[in-house]
Write a protein that holds these residues in place. Sequence first.
Motif, PDB file in Angstrom:
ATOM      1  N   LEU A 135       1.091  -1.486  -0.095  1.00  0.00           N
ATOM      2  CA  LEU A 135      -0.110  -0.205  -0.324  1.00  0.00           C
ATOM      3  C   LEU A 135       0.848   1.151   0.065  1.00  0.00           C
ATOM      4  CD1 LEU A 135      -2.992  -1.412   2.341  1.00  0.00           C
ATOM      5  CD2 LEU A 135      -2.782  -0.272   0.076  1.00  0.00           C
ATOM      6  N   ALA A 136       2.075   1.589   0.518  1.00  0.00           N
ATOM      7  CA  ALA A 136       2.539   2.321   0.401  1.00  0.00           C
ATOM      8  C   ALA A 136       3.347   2.191  -0.913  1.00  0.00           C
ATOM      9  CB  ALA A 136       3.979   2.254   1.930  1.00  0.00           C
ATOM     10  N   ALA A 137       3.599   1.408  -1.078  1.00  0.00           N
ATOM     11  CA  ALA A 137       3.826   1.631  -2.689  1.00  0.00           C
ATOM     12  C   ALA A 137       3.397   2.032  -4.081  1.00  0.00           C
ATOM     13  CB  ALA A 137       4.588   0.299  -3.242  1.00  0.00           C
ATOM     14  N   ALA A 138       1.562   3.154  -3.064  1.00  0.00           N
ATOM     15  CA  ALA A 138       0.954   2.671  -4.119  1.00  0.00           C
ATOM     16  C   ALA A 138       0.648   4.113  -4.480  1.00  0.00           C
ATOM     17  CB  ALA A 138      -0.470   2.410  -3.388  1.00  0.00           C
ATOM     18  N   GLU A 139       1.103   4.882  -3.267  1.00  0.00           N
ATOM     19  CA  GLU A 139       1.595   6.415  -3.249  1.00  0.00           C
ATOM     20  C   GLU A 139       0.520   6.908  -3.826  1.00  0.00           C
ATOM     21  OE1 GLU A 139       5.101   7.006  -6.148  1.00  0.00           O
ATOM     22  OE2 GLU A 139       5.919   6.601  -5.053  1.00  0.00           O
ATOM     23  N   ASP A 140       0.246   7.874  -4.725  1.00  0.00           N
ATOM     24  CA  ASP A 140      -1.138   8.321  -5.076  1.00  0.00           C
ATOM     25  C   ASP A 140      -2.410   7.292  -5.631  1.00  0.00           C
ATOM     26  OD1 ASP A 140       0.606   8.524  -7.024  1.00  0.00           O
ATOM     27  OD2 ASP A 140      -0.074  10.749  -7.479  1.00  0.00           O
ATOM     28  N   LEU A 141      -2.037   6.772  -5.577  1.00  0.00           N
ATOM     29  CA  LEU A 141      -2.627   5.977  -5.921  1.00  0.00           C
ATOM     30  C   LEU A 141      -4.024   5.374  -5.713  1.00  0.00           C
ATOM     31  CD1 LEU A 141      -0.799   2.813  -8.590  1.00  0.00           C
ATOM     32  CD2 LEU A 141      -1.944   5.397  -9.604  1.00  0.00           C
ATOM     33  N   THR A 142      -5.463   4.929  -5.791  1.00  0.00           N
ATOM     34  CA  THR A 142      -6.707   5.115  -5.001  1.00  0.00           C
ATOM     35  C   THR A 142      -6.365   3.043  -5.271  1.00  0.00           C
ATOM     36  OG1 THR A 142      -7.991   6.585  -5.969  1.00  0.00           O
ATOM     37  CG2 THR A 142      -9.140   4.567  -5.371  1.00  0.00           C
ATOM     38  N   VAL A 143      -6.256   2.668  -4.097  1.00  0.00           N
ATOM     39  CA  VAL A 143      -6.464   1.303  -3.902  1.00  0.00           C
ATOM     40  C   VAL A 143      -7.800   0.821  -4.288  1.00  0.00           C
ATOM     41  CG1 VAL A 143      -5.973  -0.769  -2.748  1.00  0.00           C
ATOM     42  CG2 VAL A 143      -4.060   0.851  -2.795  1.00  0.00           C
ATOM     43  N   ALA A 144      -8.465   0.751  -4.979  1.00  0.00           N
ATOM     44  CA  ALA A 144      -9.764   0.161  -5.282  1.00  0.00           C
ATOM     45  C   ALA A 144     -10.517  -1.265  -4.354  1.00  0.00           C
ATOM     46  CB  ALA A 144     -10.278  -0.340  -6.644  1.00  0.00           C
ATOM     47  N   GLY A 145      -9.628  -2.118  -3.775  1.00  0.00           N
ATOM     48  CA  GLY A 145      -9.772  -3.125  -3.235  1.00  0.00           C
ATOM     49  C   GLY A 145      -8.563  -3.786  -2.591  1.00  0.00           C
ATOM     50  N   ALA A 146      -8.943  -5.170  -1.877  1.00  0.00           N
ATOM     51  CA  ALA A 146      -8.364  -6.268  -1.942  1.00  0.00           C
ATOM     52  C   ALA A 146      -8.955  -7.304  -1.741  1.00  0.00           C
ATOM     53  CB  ALA A 146      -7.011  -5.736  -0.188  1.00  0.00           C
ATOM     54  N   VAL A 147      -8.409  -8.618  -2.385  1.00  0.00           N
ATOM     55  CA  VAL A 147      -8.586  -9.813  -2.654  1.00  0.00           C
ATOM     56  C   VAL A 147      -7.196 -10.937  -1.983  1.00  0.00           C
ATOM     57  CG1 VAL A 147      -9.323 -11.490  -3.876  1.00  0.00           C
ATOM     58  CG2 VAL A 147     -10.280  -9.470  -4.580  1.00  0.00           C
ATOM     59  N   LEU A 148      -7.734 -11.451  -1.455  1.00  0.00           N
ATOM     60  CA  LEU A 148      -7.102 -12.940  -0.314  1.00  0.00           C
ATOM     61  C   LEU A 148      -7.125 -14.285  -0.882  1.00  0.00           C
ATOM     62  CD1 LEU A 148      -4.914 -13.619   1.890  1.00  0.00           C
ATOM     63  CD2 LEU A 148      -7.403 -13.516   2.889  1.00  0.00           C
ATOM     64  N   ALA A 149      -6.029 -14.667  -1.363  1.00  0.00           N
ATOM     65  CA  ALA A 149      -5.705 -15.985  -1.860  1.00  0.00           C
ATOM     66  C   ALA A 149      -5.654 -16.650  -1.103  1.00  0.00           C
ATOM     67  CB  ALA A 149      -5.349 -16.323  -3.117  1.00  0.00           C
ATOM     68  N   PHE A 378     -15.843   5.651  -9.128  1.00  0.00           N
ATOM     69  CA  PHE A 378     -14.454   6.675  -8.874  1.00  0.00           C
ATOM     70  C   PHE A 378     -14.046   7.876  -9.714  1.00  0.00           C
ATOM     71  CE2 PHE A 378     -13.511   2.196  -7.873  1.00  0.00           C
ATOM     72  CZ  PHE A 378     -13.096   2.283  -6.775  1.00  0.00           C
ATOM     73  N   LEU A 379     -14.858   8.446 -10.517  1.00  0.00           N
ATOM     74  CA  LEU A 379     -15.209   9.521 -11.058  1.00  0.00           C
ATOM     75  C   LEU A 379     -15.337  10.564 -10.894  1.00  0.00           C
ATOM     76  CD1 LEU A 379     -16.491   7.986 -15.003  1.00  0.00           C
ATOM     77  CD2 LEU A 379     -13.945   7.650 -14.029  1.00  0.00           C
ATOM     78  N   THR A 380     -16.049  10.134  -9.726  1.00  0.00           N
ATOM     79  CA  THR A 380     -17.053  11.566  -8.960  1.00  0.00           C
ATOM     80  C   THR A 380     -15.898  12.534  -8.127  1.00  0.00           C
ATOM     81  OG1 THR A 380     -17.994  10.211  -7.029  1.00  0.00           O
ATOM     82  CG2 THR A 380     -19.408   9.717  -8.536  1.00  0.00           C
ATOM     83  N   PRO A 381     -16.100  13.434  -8.129  1.00  0.00           N
ATOM     84  CA  PRO A 381     -15.365  14.734  -7.543  1.00  0.00           C
ATOM     85  C   PRO A 381     -14.991  14.225  -5.651  1.00  0.00           C
ATOM     86  CG  PRO A 381     -16.107  15.190  -8.870  1.00  0.00           C
ATOM     87  CD  PRO A 381     -17.274  14.658  -9.112  1.00  0.00           C
ATOM     88  N   ALA A 382     -16.052  13.699  -5.405  1.00  0.00           N
ATOM     89  CA  ALA A 382     -16.011  13.327  -3.802  1.00  0.00           C
ATOM     90  C   ALA A 382     -15.360  11.731  -3.498  1.00  0.00           C
ATOM     91  CB  ALA A 382     -18.010  13.348  -3.794  1.00  0.00           C
ATOM     92  N   HIS A 383     -14.873  11.846  -4.384  1.00  0.00           N
ATOM     93  CA  HIS A 383     -14.414   9.985  -3.828  1.00  0.00           C
ATOM     94  C   HIS A 383     -13.011  10.557  -3.354  1.00  0.00           C
ATOM     95  CE1 HIS A 383     -12.544   6.564  -4.133  1.00  0.00           C
ATOM     96  NE2 HIS A 383     -13.383   6.000  -4.122  1.00  0.00           N
ATOM     97  N   PRO A 384     -12.496  10.488  -2.919  1.00  0.00           N
ATOM     98  CA  PRO A 384     -10.891  10.570  -1.943  1.00  0.00           C
ATOM     99  C   PRO A 384      -9.894   9.993  -3.338  1.00  0.00           C
ATOM    100  CG  PRO A 384     -12.026   9.249  -0.712  1.00  0.00           C
ATOM    101  CD  PRO A 384     -13.139   9.378  -1.293  1.00  0.00           C
ATOM    102  N   ARG A 385      -9.233  10.861  -3.381  1.00  0.00           N
ATOM    103  CA  ARG A 385      -7.777  10.066  -4.325  1.00  0.00           C
ATOM    104  C   ARG A 385      -6.767   9.275  -3.302  1.00  0.00           C
ATOM    105  NH1 ARG A 385      -8.107  12.681  -9.292  1.00  0.00           N
ATOM    106  NH2 ARG A 385      -6.687  11.717 -10.406  1.00  0.00           N
ATOM    107  N   ARG A 386      -6.613   9.064  -2.340  1.00  0.00           N
ATOM    108  CA  ARG A 386      -6.111   8.277  -1.712  1.00  0.00           C
ATOM    109  C   ARG A 386      -6.821   8.165  -0.595  1.00  0.00           C
ATOM    110  NH1 ARG A 386      -0.137  11.549  -0.578  1.00  0.00           N
ATOM    111  NH2 ARG A 386      -0.281   9.191   0.182  1.00  0.00           N
ATOM    112  N   VAL A 387      -5.869   6.527  -0.219  1.00  0.00           N
ATOM    113  CA  VAL A 387      -6.337   5.520   0.695  1.00  0.00           C
ATOM    114  C   VAL A 387      -5.642   5.904   2.111  1.00  0.00           C
ATOM    115  CG1 VAL A 387      -6.332   3.595   1.598  1.00  0.00           C
ATOM    116  CG2 VAL A 387      -7.086   3.685  -0.938  1.00  0.00           C
ATOM    117  N   ARG A 388      -4.061   6.739   1.765  1.00  0.00           N
ATOM    118  CA  ARG A 388      -3.189   6.729   3.427  1.00  0.00           C
ATOM    119  C   ARG A 388      -2.732   7.848   2.584  1.00  0.00           C
ATOM    120  NH1 ARG A 388      -0.719   2.239   4.803  1.00  0.00           N
ATOM    121  NH2 ARG A 388       1.420   3.426   4.864  1.00  0.00           N
TER     122      ARG A 388
END
Lengths: 388, 388
Positions: A135-149, A378-388
């Motif tokens: 997640l730290a490597a995601a920098e300013d990307l919005t992380v949309a979710g995680a899936v655990l195998a 993810f297209l609405t301006p209200a959505h946060p662009r960063r998770v952390r």
Amino acid sequence: MTQAVRHDSMRARNLELVLGEVAGRGPLTRAALAELTGLTKSTVSKLVGDLLDAGFLAETGPARAGERGRPGVEVVLSGARVASLGLEINVDYLAVCLLDLARTVRFTERRERDNRGSRPEEVLGELQNLAEAALAAAEDLTVAGAVLAVSGPVGDGVLFSAPNLGWSDVRAADMLHLPVSVTLDNEANLGALGELWFGAGPSDFLFVSGEVGIGAGLVVDSALFPGTHGLAGELGHVVVSPRGPRCRCGASGCLETYAGQEALLEAAGVASVHELLGNLGTNDPAAVQATTAAGEAVGLALSSAVNLLDLDHVVLGGVFAPLFPWLAPAAETVLADRLGRLRGSVPTLAPSTVGGDAATLGAAGRTIHHVLADPGPFLTPAHPRRVR
Amino acid sequence: MTQAVRHDSMRARNLELVLGEVAGRGPLTRAALAELTGLTKSTVSKLVGDLLDAGFLAETGPARAGERGRPGVEVVLSGARVASLGLEINVDYLAVCLLDLARTVRFTERRERDNRGSRPEEVLGELQNLAEAALAAAEDLTVAGAVLAVSGPVGDGVLFSAPNLGWSDVRAADMLHLPVSVTLDNEANLGALGELWFGAGPSDFLFVSGEVGIGAGLVVDSALFPGTHGLAGELGHVVVSPRGPRCRCGASGCLETYAGQEALLEAAGVASVHELLGNLGTNDPAAVQATTAAGEAVGLALSSAVNLLDLDHVVLGGVFAPLFPWLAPAAETVLADRLGRLRGSVPTLAPSTVGGDAATLGAAGRTIHHVLADPGPFLTPAHPRRVR
């Protein structure tokens, strides 16, 4: 239904159409997109504009201010905005992978670790560290979710049973504390999706995940066949011989007792897959015989799978991929012997081209797949662009 | 796309919607249909009027001239216009069934006949006679098509292999000379549809057809899962024990060699299923032991099927239906032993409620299903109302 709702659902459908074409075909001009989707050029231009603004698409070639949309310029998926996390707990390793929307791997790590008999809290604690690094490597990307195998049957967020870990009824997803939602799924199912999206898998195939446990994921028409409860594809517990060795699942003579990694290493008299591959390279008789016998067992179980599922293509993943040259010929002989007369054709076997990353790639890819199908949130301006 | 084409395709979709609701839910008023389909009341009235005129629907209650459509009157499917033919060639019988659109059986006949080693021309000649008798019984109904059920894998109108008949690569549909088109399909697949539409089958189940050969059809979400080539469900050739008896398919230890009708009768020391049932009724030890052993083999093969397909429900048809009280407990024990720990649940077994007619009912029902999904060709005045 109000006019506004109708407009929203049409816009959502059109966004999905446009993203689907770009994701499936690669770079496209707006004119080509209009032709492929059946939408008007002005509708396509508006949608593409919104997707460019949101960082979902990028124009190819040098961008010049004020010149968006000039003829000949193509648009491609852009990895500049959204990312997704894939996680895996397997018997002898943990793995994590961060993927962006353009399906570029932004971060990946695999940690060898014997998880047999470990407490779930302990294993998930270590996975938490890996996930945080990703997640730290995601920098300013919005992380949309995680899936655990995980290597066992799964439903409603619960890992029902992972006999090779000694775990049962573990709410693994709830035990991670991440700023994104975590979904649980079976590693063989996710491996099948990884092979479909990132490997050479055709639109219909069975993906076999050969690890300490053996699972499989069935892809039909480029989608996963889940079964009633998402538990389909337990190839490791298909009958090879009903009076065979006792399996950890409680039955006997399951494929895993013949071709699972532990059975295979024991029969070859080695301690690791690395050692087994070395011995196979020097034609060590015990190694060759053990791998051939495992291949025959794989062929027997696959013959039942082909009879039930009507398969043309089987992809062997996990440790079966590097073992393919020694394992596959024995399996193919059994398949030809058992199926040749009834079906007139025998399925092709191929090694996974994605290798050990299939499950984490499929896990991360699944969220990307959902975002491409429904980018609206993810297209609405209200959505946060960063998770952390 | 022209406006006319768009209107036609919308009308086709709306006709399918209306027929689908009436077929699925039974008698409905026009108002209820409007609510269920989301169409306006005037659109529903027009569509229902056309379907009444075409003989696809009928109004319930006493019809009075000029009073169509009064409040409270419900419409139901009508069998007055369209019928469909189901045919079956099995190892020891031929069967035929004529069904109308309301799924009422108009004609049915089953002829016991040992078809082992018979020439295809000879068997199909006798089936031709049965089919002609059924078509004569259709009187002024339009017969929309015929589907022929055969006991082996099928593709592109060819029966690839029916080891129990001694046939291979037989173009069986082309050898019938009927005034309607004939489609070929596998008897277990059609039996599954027969159980789905006419029996007690839930929306997801595996139908097992126990005859001289053993096949299966998988129903997922109320539709047949065909596999890549329509060859899915060959349960009879799933491995029970790899070093078991030689099977006619060329492999060894297939389920058929343990639980096929011939293996079962031989083990019980009887000549017919009728005799076997008599002996089971008096607790004859050989009969009980043979049927129990067959049940164990069925349980073993089903455990592989459940692991691969993730099934909650299995319906046992063909001769397995009357044998159910003796066969099923042994199969259930094996399933519980092999699956209980891994899955936490064991699929339920139930006997077919349709019995030996499942395949011909499914065969005839398939054409009815197609007509309900696309009634257009039968609503135009130009279409002939009679076939013969």
